[in-house]
Design a protein around this motif. Structure first.
Motif, PDB file in Angstrom:
ATOM      1  N   ASP A  23      -6.565  -2.981   1.837  1.00 58.87           N
ATOM      2  CA  ASP A  23      -6.355  -2.157   0.640  1.00 58.87           C
ATOM      3  C   ASP A  23      -7.592  -2.172  -0.249  1.00 58.87           C
ATOM      4  O   ASP A  23      -8.062  -1.117  -0.686  1.00 58.87           O
ATOM      5  CB  ASP A  23      -5.154  -2.690  -0.140  1.00 58.87           C
ATOM      6  CG  ASP A  23      -4.951  -1.959  -1.453  1.00 58.87           C
ATOM      7  OD1 ASP A  23      -4.410  -0.839  -1.429  1.00 58.87           O
ATOM      8  OD2 ASP A  23      -5.349  -2.507  -2.505  1.00 58.87           O
ATOM      9  N   PHE A  50      -0.647  -7.864  -4.138  1.00 59.79           N
ATOM     10  CA  PHE A  50      -2.072  -8.013  -3.811  1.00 59.79           C
ATOM     11  C   PHE A  50      -2.823  -8.712  -4.940  1.00 59.79           C
ATOM     12  O   PHE A  50      -3.643  -9.604  -4.703  1.00 59.79           O
ATOM     13  CB  PHE A  50      -2.706  -6.647  -3.541  1.00 59.79           C
ATOM     14  CG  PHE A  50      -2.237  -5.983  -2.276  1.00 59.79           C
ATOM     15  CD1 PHE A  50      -1.765  -6.729  -1.212  1.00 59.79           C
ATOM     16  CD2 PHE A  50      -2.284  -4.595  -2.151  1.00 59.79           C
ATOM     17  CE1 PHE A  50      -1.330  -6.116  -0.037  1.00 59.79           C
ATOM     18  CE2 PHE A  50      -1.864  -3.981  -0.987  1.00 59.79           C
ATOM     19  CZ  PHE A  50      -1.382  -4.736   0.070  1.00 59.79           C
ATOM     20  N   LEU A 106       8.253  -6.524   2.806  1.00 61.33           N
ATOM     21  CA  LEU A 106       7.009  -5.763   2.696  1.00 61.33           C
ATOM     22  C   LEU A 106       5.945  -6.269   3.670  1.00 61.33           C
ATOM     23  O   LEU A 106       5.150  -5.480   4.189  1.00 61.33           O
ATOM     24  CB  LEU A 106       6.474  -5.848   1.266  1.00 61.33           C
ATOM     25  CG  LEU A 106       7.357  -5.230   0.179  1.00 61.33           C
ATOM     26  CD1 LEU A 106       6.791  -5.522  -1.197  1.00 61.33           C
ATOM     27  CD2 LEU A 106       7.484  -3.721   0.384  1.00 61.33           C
ATOM     28  N   PHE A 107       5.919  -7.591   3.896  1.00 61.45           N
ATOM     29  CA  PHE A 107       4.903  -8.204   4.758  1.00 61.45           C
ATOM     30  C   PHE A 107       5.584  -9.235   5.659  1.00 61.45           C
ATOM     31  O   PHE A 107       6.241 -10.140   5.142  1.00 61.45           O
ATOM     32  CB  PHE A 107       3.817  -8.885   3.915  1.00 61.45           C
ATOM     33  CG  PHE A 107       3.211  -8.001   2.863  1.00 61.45           C
ATOM     34  CD1 PHE A 107       2.266  -7.052   3.197  1.00 61.45           C
ATOM     35  CD2 PHE A 107       3.620  -8.104   1.539  1.00 61.45           C
ATOM     36  CE1 PHE A 107       1.720  -6.234   2.229  1.00 61.45           C
ATOM     37  CE2 PHE A 107       3.082  -7.292   0.564  1.00 61.45           C
ATOM     38  CZ  PHE A 107       2.117  -6.346   0.913  1.00 61.45           C
ATOM     39  N   ALA A 120      -3.386  -6.966   4.884  1.00 64.24           N
ATOM     40  CA  ALA A 120      -3.104  -5.761   4.092  1.00 64.24           C
ATOM     41  C   ALA A 120      -3.871  -5.786   2.779  1.00 64.24           C
ATOM     42  O   ALA A 120      -4.365  -4.751   2.323  1.00 64.24           O
ATOM     43  CB  ALA A 120      -1.600  -5.655   3.824  1.00 64.24           C
ATOM     44  N   LEU A 155       0.064 -10.251   5.020  1.00 63.12           N
ATOM     45  CA  LEU A 155      -0.230  -9.961   3.616  1.00 63.12           C
ATOM     46  C   LEU A 155      -1.732 -10.017   3.365  1.00 63.12           C
ATOM     47  O   LEU A 155      -2.294  -9.131   2.705  1.00 63.12           O
ATOM     48  CB  LEU A 155       0.509 -10.953   2.712  1.00 63.12           C
ATOM     49  CG  LEU A 155       0.060 -11.008   1.240  1.00 63.12           C
ATOM     50  CD1 LEU A 155       0.170  -9.640   0.587  1.00 63.12           C
ATOM     51  CD2 LEU A 155       0.877 -12.043   0.476  1.00 63.12           C
ATOM     52  N   ASP A 215       7.777   0.705  -3.473  1.00 59.40           N
ATOM     53  CA  ASP A 215       7.186  -0.334  -2.633  1.00 59.40           C
ATOM     54  C   ASP A 215       5.677  -0.392  -2.795  1.00 59.40           C
ATOM     55  O   ASP A 215       5.087  -1.483  -2.778  1.00 59.40           O
ATOM     56  CB  ASP A 215       7.532  -0.082  -1.157  1.00 59.40           C
ATOM     57  CG  ASP A 215       8.952  -0.517  -0.817  1.00 59.40           C
ATOM     58  OD1 ASP A 215       9.603  -1.146  -1.674  1.00 59.40           O
ATOM     59  OD2 ASP A 215       9.409  -0.220   0.303  1.00 59.40           O
ATOM     60  N   GLU A 216       5.038   0.768  -2.945  1.00 55.83           N
ATOM     61  CA  GLU A 216       3.582   0.782  -3.100  1.00 55.83           C
ATOM     62  C   GLU A 216       3.152   0.093  -4.382  1.00 55.83           C
ATOM     63  O   GLU A 216       2.158  -0.636  -4.409  1.00 55.83           O
ATOM     64  CB  GLU A 216       3.053   2.223  -3.072  1.00 55.83           C
ATOM     65  CG  GLU A 216       3.058   2.857  -1.693  1.00 55.83           C
ATOM     66  CD  GLU A 216       2.305   1.999  -0.671  1.00 55.83           C
ATOM     67  OE1 GLU A 216       1.163   1.592  -0.979  1.00 55.83           O
ATOM     68  OE2 GLU A 216       2.853   1.733   0.408  1.00 55.83           O
ATOM     69  N   THR A 230       4.874  -2.238  -5.905  1.00 57.60           N
ATOM     70  CA  THR A 230       5.149  -3.662  -5.699  1.00 57.60           C
ATOM     71  C   THR A 230       4.056  -4.306  -4.862  1.00 57.60           C
ATOM     72  O   THR A 230       3.619  -5.436  -5.142  1.00 57.60           O
ATOM     73  CB  THR A 230       6.511  -3.846  -5.017  1.00 57.60           C
ATOM     74  OG1 THR A 230       7.533  -3.238  -5.816  1.00 57.60           O
ATOM     75  CG2 THR A 230       6.835  -5.329  -4.846  1.00 57.60           C
ATOM     76  N   LYS A 231       3.589  -3.599  -3.849  1.00 56.32           N
ATOM     77  CA  LYS A 231       2.516  -4.137  -3.003  1.00 56.32           C
ATOM     78  C   LYS A 231       1.258  -4.409  -3.818  1.00 56.32           C
ATOM     79  O   LYS A 231       0.594  -5.430  -3.626  1.00 56.32           O
ATOM     80  CB  LYS A 231       2.202  -3.161  -1.868  1.00 56.32           C
ATOM     81  CG  LYS A 231       3.235  -3.149  -0.758  1.00 56.32           C
ATOM     82  CD  LYS A 231       2.832  -2.169   0.344  1.00 56.32           C
ATOM     83  CE  LYS A 231       3.855  -2.157   1.473  1.00 56.32           C
ATOM     84  NZ  LYS A 231       3.481  -1.213   2.546  1.00 56.32           N
ATOM     85  N   GLN A 232       0.925  -3.503  -4.723  1.00 60.80           N
ATOM     86  CA  GLN A 232      -0.273  -3.708  -5.539  1.00 60.80           C
ATOM     87  C   GLN A 232      -0.129  -4.946  -6.422  1.00 60.80           C
ATOM     88  O   GLN A 232      -1.091  -5.696  -6.624  1.00 60.80           O
ATOM     89  CB  GLN A 232      -0.547  -2.467  -6.399  1.00 60.80           C
ATOM     90  CG  GLN A 232      -0.974  -1.244  -5.612  1.00 60.80           C
ATOM     91  CD  GLN A 232      -2.211  -1.489  -4.775  1.00 60.80           C
ATOM     92  OE1 GLN A 232      -3.168  -2.127  -5.233  1.00 60.80           O
ATOM     93  NE2 GLN A 232      -2.207  -1.005  -3.548  1.00 60.80           N
TER      94      GLN A 232
END
Length: 224
Positions: free
Chosen positions: A82, A34, A68-69, A78, A75, A26-27, A29-31
């Motif tokens: 980040d 972003f 995720l959001f 976050a 989003l 997940d981390e 994917t989040k990047q």
């Protein structure tokens, strides 16, 4: 010969990896999200960018994006947090008794200027200004997670100098805000409103030297 061919084929099959390929965390994917969001918001604006478009740019489903959001505002918050967290982690404002006050102040101000004048931070500010009327929560998020945290970091450094009796200040938070405004506000406005390129590292260092001298010595002419 047939046996040899069978053995080779069998060996090849045995060397193949078994099971499903490892999934992305997940981390990670989040990047990716972003990165896609920063580009989309900068090009199309916050209001005009849909969650479906963000998911498409990131190469994921809208279901995954919402997992995720909770929404676009979450989003954006976050994403800001980040990026600012990564930049703020590089801001080390440590008091050092072996360094004179002017050298220490220059180092502290330069660290703050590098953050405030980072191209991505200025790009975020540009997006927020464009969307602040319709989405005031974006400005509040940036103010809390970025501006005030930078002020707090510099205020902590100034407070340490006051305790060492190297400077005399009544309100360190107020002075920290004034100092950051001196080094960063004009270049930020020039970049956002005037389309002027952000200053080079050399120009930032020169601006920091002037700011430190004004703060420590003032500029009133001495009486003859």
């Amino acid at each position: 010969m047939a046996q040899a061919k069978y053995s080779t084929a069998s060996s090849s099959r045995e060397c193949r990896p078994r099971g499903r390929p490892q999934l992305r965390s997940d981390e990670e994917t989040k990047q990716i999200v972003f990165d896609a969001a920063r580009h989309a918001f900068a090009v199309d604006g916050y209001a005009a960018t849909s969650t479906e478009e963000l998911a498409r740019r990131a190469g994921i489903s809208t279901k995954t994006l919402y997992r995720l959001f909770p929404g676009k505002a979450a989003l954006f918050e976050a994403m800001c947090a980040d990026r600012l967290e990564r930049l703020l982690s590089d801001v080390h404002l440590q008091a050092n008794d072996e360094v004179d006050i002017e050298t220490g102040l220059r180092a502290a101000l330069l660290a703050c200027a590098d953050l405030a004048l980072d191209p991505e931070v200025v790009a975020l500010q540009r997006i927020i200004l464009q969307e602040s009327a319709e989405f005031p929560e974006l400005a509040a998020t940036f103010y809390k997670n970025g501006i005030m945290r930078t002020v707090a970091a510099l205020a902590g450094w100034l407070r340490a100098q006051v305790k060492r009796k190297r400077i005399a200040i009544d309100d360190v938070e107020e002075v920290a805000g004034i100092l950051i405004g001196m080094i960063a506000s004009a270049p930020q406005r020039a970049a956002i409103f005037g389309g002027v390129p952000l200053p080079s590292r050399k120009d930032i260092a020169r601006r920091v030297r002037v700011c430190a001298a004004l703060f420590l010595d003032g500029c009133r002419a001495k009486s003859p």
